[in-house]
Each structure stands twice: as structure tokens, then as C-alpha cells.
Design a protein around this motif. Sequence first.
Motif, short mmCIF file in Angstrom:
data_model
loop_
_atom_site.label_atom_id
_atom_site.label_comp_id
_atom_site.label_asym_id
_atom_site.label_seq_id
_atom_site.Cartn_x
_atom_site.Cartn_y
_atom_site.Cartn_z
N TYR A 14 0.82 -1.08 -0.05
CA TYR A 14 0.06 0.20 -0.15
C TYR A 14 0.82 1.33 -0.06
CZ TYR A 14 -4.32 2.65 0.76
OH TYR A 14 -5.46 3.77 0.70
N GLY B 95 -7.06 -1.75 -3.08
CA GLY B 95 -8.21 -1.10 -2.25
C GLY B 95 -9.15 -2.04 -1.73
N ASP C 110 -4.59 2.29 -3.26
CA ASP C 110 -5.73 1.64 -3.63
C ASP C 110 -5.65 1.01 -4.99
OD1 ASP C 110 -7.13 2.38 -1.19
OD2 ASP C 110 -7.58 4.15 -1.89
#
Length: 140
Positions: A103, A127, A108
Amino acid sequence: MNNYKELARAAISARRMAYAPYSKFYVGAAILSTDGQIFTGCNVENAAYGAGICAERTAVFKAVSEGAQEFEAIAVCGGNADLDVSAELPLTSPCGICRQALYEFGGDELTVLLVQSEDKWTEMKLGELLTLGFGPKNLA
Ligand code: THU
């Protein structure tokens, strides 16, 4: 890269390098940077179990350490079958720690391919796998 077959193949190939004598669960990953480079990784276990690392983090850390920081997609495959197996693998998705590590650099929109063979994968967005992820924007 529209068709991710090359990335899927790279993950399957990287899985052959997995060092997993304890779990005997062999994982391969291949991450594609936005400038078109592919970096691969495998899980590397350790007799002191906590010192091991997953395939996904091996791949992303290799990439970052070689200068890539923006990514389009990562392919992951795993299973306890022989490393040379050509049969379909079970669907394997990144652990929570790897979702968080990815991440940081993908956010996302990073595409995550859960690869079962070079012709079969499930495509998701990071995401979806890590909802309301905590990332660099939260500290800005
Ligand atoms: N593992 C990965 O490398 N990636 C995953 O997404 C799931 C788990 C590794 C960690 C350990 O070496 C073995 O698989 C069993 O958990």
C-alpha cells in the motif's frame, strides 16, 4: 501491460526459487513498475521463524532498492505442490503485512493478480484487499 500473462509467468517462475523448508508452502511474486520493469520475489523462511519474509515483500523491497517506487501491478502465486509443478495452483492472496507494505507504494489502485496458472488469475485492486488503508497521505 494490458495482458498480464508475462507477469503471471514471472511469478510462477520466481516461485521455483522459494526457500520454504518449514511450511513447505512455496510462493512467488512479480511486481511491475510503471516504467515497465518486472522485479520478482519468493518467500525466504528461517529457522527462527519470525525472521522469514513473504514473496510479495521480497519483490517490492527488491524493486525499491533498485530505484523503482511506482507500480502498476503485482502477481502472486503459492501452493505446497512441487516447485516444478505445471498444474493449477490454489488461489493465494497476500497476507496482511504484505498488503500494508504494498500500500505504501501502490495505494488503492495497485492491481493484484492472484495467479493459479499462466492463463488463469483473479484480478483485484489493493484497495479491495485493504480497505481504508493507512498510507503516506495520512501523514501528510
Ligand atoms: N507467504 C508468502 O510468501 N506470501 C503470502 O501471500 C502468504 C504467505 C509465505 C510465508 C511463509 O513462508 C509461507 O508462505 C507460509 O505462510
